[in-house]
Motif scaffolding. Structure first.
Motif, mmCIF file in Angstrom:
data_model
loop_
_atom_site.group_PDB
_atom_site.id
_atom_site.type_symbol
_atom_site.label_atom_id
_atom_site.label_comp_id
_atom_site.label_asym_id
_atom_site.label_seq_id
_atom_site.Cartn_x
_atom_site.Cartn_y
_atom_site.Cartn_z
ATOM 1 N N VAL A 74 51.626 79.740 16.514
ATOM 2 C CA VAL A 74 50.868 80.066 17.286
ATOM 3 C C VAL A 74 49.400 79.324 16.975
ATOM 4 O O VAL A 74 48.698 78.885 17.572
ATOM 5 N N ARG A 75 49.421 79.222 15.590
ATOM 6 C CA ARG A 75 47.963 78.465 15.074
ATOM 7 C C ARG A 75 48.218 77.067 15.142
ATOM 8 O O ARG A 75 47.339 76.370 15.739
ATOM 9 N N LEU A 76 49.391 76.369 15.280
ATOM 10 C CA LEU A 76 49.796 75.038 15.400
ATOM 11 C C LEU A 76 49.628 74.848 17.031
ATOM 12 O O LEU A 76 48.962 73.746 17.464
ATOM 13 N N GLU A 77 49.910 75.772 17.730
ATOM 14 C CA GLU A 77 49.731 75.610 19.160
ATOM 15 C C GLU A 77 48.089 75.781 19.546
ATOM 16 O O GLU A 77 47.570 74.767 20.407
ATOM 17 N N SER A 78 47.404 76.465 18.880
ATOM 18 C CA SER A 78 45.835 76.370 18.959
ATOM 19 C C SER A 78 45.264 75.076 18.643
ATOM 20 O O SER A 78 44.404 74.721 19.274
ATOM 21 N N GLU A 79 45.929 74.150 17.650
ATOM 22 C CA GLU A 79 45.402 73.015 17.180
ATOM 23 C C GLU A 79 46.049 71.828 18.038
ATOM 24 O O GLU A 79 45.651 70.645 17.941
ATOM 25 N N GLY A 80 46.913 72.037 19.291
ATOM 26 C CA GLY A 80 47.338 71.126 19.999
ATOM 27 C C GLY A 80 48.658 70.397 19.412
ATOM 28 O O GLY A 80 48.994 69.497 19.913
ATOM 29 N N LEU A 81 48.887 70.986 18.292
ATOM 30 C CA LEU A 81 50.320 70.051 17.712
ATOM 31 C C LEU A 81 51.371 70.745 18.098
ATOM 32 O O LEU A 81 52.500 70.124 18.160
ATOM 33 N N LEU B 293 39.635 68.214 17.165
ATOM 34 C CA LEU B 293 40.430 67.299 17.656
ATOM 35 C C LEU B 293 41.366 66.504 16.801
ATOM 36 O O LEU B 293 42.325 65.783 17.255
ATOM 37 N N GLN B 294 41.018 66.512 15.462
ATOM 38 C CA GLN B 294 41.534 65.782 14.471
ATOM 39 C C GLN B 294 43.160 65.774 14.518
ATOM 40 O O GLN B 294 43.657 64.452 14.186
ATOM 41 N N SER B 295 43.797 66.697 14.766
ATOM 42 C CA SER B 295 45.159 66.758 14.647
ATOM 43 C C SER B 295 45.853 65.771 15.570
ATOM 44 O O SER B 295 46.861 64.795 15.422
ATOM 45 N N ARG B 296 45.268 65.883 16.968
ATOM 46 C CA ARG B 296 45.607 65.003 18.198
ATOM 47 C C ARG B 296 45.478 63.623 17.932
ATOM 48 O O ARG B 296 46.215 62.683 18.305
ATOM 49 N N VAL B 297 43.994 63.551 17.239
ATOM 50 C CA VAL B 297 43.558 62.153 17.205
ATOM 51 C C VAL B 297 44.452 61.598 15.890
ATOM 52 O O VAL B 297 44.828 60.154 16.196
ATOM 53 N N GLU C 209 45.936 63.143 29.070
ATOM 54 C CA GLU C 209 45.369 63.974 27.609
ATOM 55 C C GLU C 209 44.827 62.884 26.695
ATOM 56 O O GLU C 209 43.695 63.113 26.089
ATOM 57 N N ALA C 210 45.417 61.842 26.461
ATOM 58 C CA ALA C 210 44.875 60.992 25.521
ATOM 59 C C ALA C 210 43.725 60.344 26.192
ATOM 60 O O ALA C 210 42.832 59.986 25.033
ATOM 61 N N GLU C 211 43.445 60.004 27.118
ATOM 62 C CA GLU C 211 42.434 59.382 27.797
ATOM 63 C C GLU C 211 41.291 60.215 27.546
ATOM 64 O O GLU C 211 40.090 59.846 27.038
ATOM 65 N N ASP C 212 41.340 61.518 27.694
ATOM 66 C CA ASP C 212 40.348 62.526 27.444
ATOM 67 C C ASP C 212 39.840 62.533 26.262
ATOM 68 O O ASP C 212 38.776 62.728 25.649
ATOM 69 N N ILE C 213 40.809 62.377 25.077
ATOM 70 C CA ILE C 213 40.677 62.576 23.614
ATOM 71 C C ILE C 213 39.837 61.453 23.162
ATOM 72 O O ILE C 213 38.895 61.562 22.434
ATOM 73 N N TYR C 214 40.237 60.340 23.754
ATOM 74 C CA TYR C 214 39.580 58.932 23.310
ATOM 75 C C TYR C 214 38.119 58.907 23.854
ATOM 76 O O TYR C 214 37.238 58.653 23.205
#
Length: 233
Positions: free
Chosen positions: A60-67, A163-167, A85-90
């Motif tokens: 559940v925690r990893l899901e909240s981090e987007g991983l 955002l860091q994990s997805r970055v 999704e990547a476009e938004d993150i960038y």
């Protein structure tokens, strides 16, 4: 998950849940658990030696981090970022990291500036061939930790950390392009030089240029991957 061998959980003061969270997060960020891979509760329980409740809390925690993403009929899988999704993150990174660079110039001590230069030098000294991009990714994480520390903005740090994990996953994609690691070093050097000159505008622009280049490369590679997956076989 049969070929995956996590690091053993040690006898340390941190709560067991936090130890498991740190282990699984790192396995995903280092791509030992790859995008799209299923996270099977029973296997996680056996390999980590923890209860079902602990595994569920961590997922559940990893899901909240987007991983991690929960998919109907499949359960939890390691997140596969889409191009959109990547476009938004960038786009968010451009705005946030420009602000971080400005704040660093305005607020960081001379010692923090020296530490940022040292972090860059450490990054530049890593032979790319040693372990692929993994060593570069970890050294780049250290560079950004100092950048955020010197920016001295808890709100900005919390936002970027979210955002860091997805970055990190996106960095893995862009850095895997041959020659990109060397180009990245040149871009980061421009940021450091602007910071050492205490030029906030130049530091912000160098940060934006770095992220926009990473976005162009990363998004192109993701689009190629999606097209290959969707192609008829």
């Amino acid at each position: 998950m049969s070929g995956w061998s996590p690091v053993a959980i040690g006898r340390v003061a941190a709560p067991l849940r936090n130890q498991v969270l740190d282990i699984l997060r790192q396995e995903i960020l280092d791509l030992r658990l790859r995008p799209g891979q299923r996270l099977i509760e029973r296997e996680l329980m056996e390999k980590l030696g923890v209860s079902r409740a602990t595994v569920r809390e961590v997922v559940v925690r990893l899901e909240s981090e987007g991983l991690v993403t929960t998919v109907p009929q499949r359960g939890a899988i390691v997140t596969v970022l889409t191009v959109a999704e990547a476009e938004d993150i960038y786009e968010m990174r451009v705005a946030l990291e420009m602000l971080a660079a400005r704040h660093f110039v305005e607020r960081a001590s001379d010692e923090q500036v020296r530490r940022l230069r040292q972090a860059y030098d450490d990054l530049a000294a890593i032979p790319e061939a040693v372990d692929g991009t993994l060593g570069l990714l970890r050294a780049k994480d250290a560079f950004y930790e100092i950048l955020l520390e010197g920016a001295a903005s808890p709100v900005l740090t919390r936002t970027l950390t979210g955002l860091q994990s997805r970055v990190r996953l996106l960095r893995q994609t862009s850095l895997s392009l041959p020659g990109r690691a060397r180009q990245t070093l040149e871009e980061l050097q421009a940021i450091v030089c602007a910071i050492e000159a205490r030029d906030a505008d130049a530091a912000a622009e160098a940060s934006a240029a770095h992220i926009r280049t990473a976005a162009r490369i990363g998004l192109a590679r993701m689009a190629e991957s999606e097209a290959a997956t969707d192609a008829p076989r």
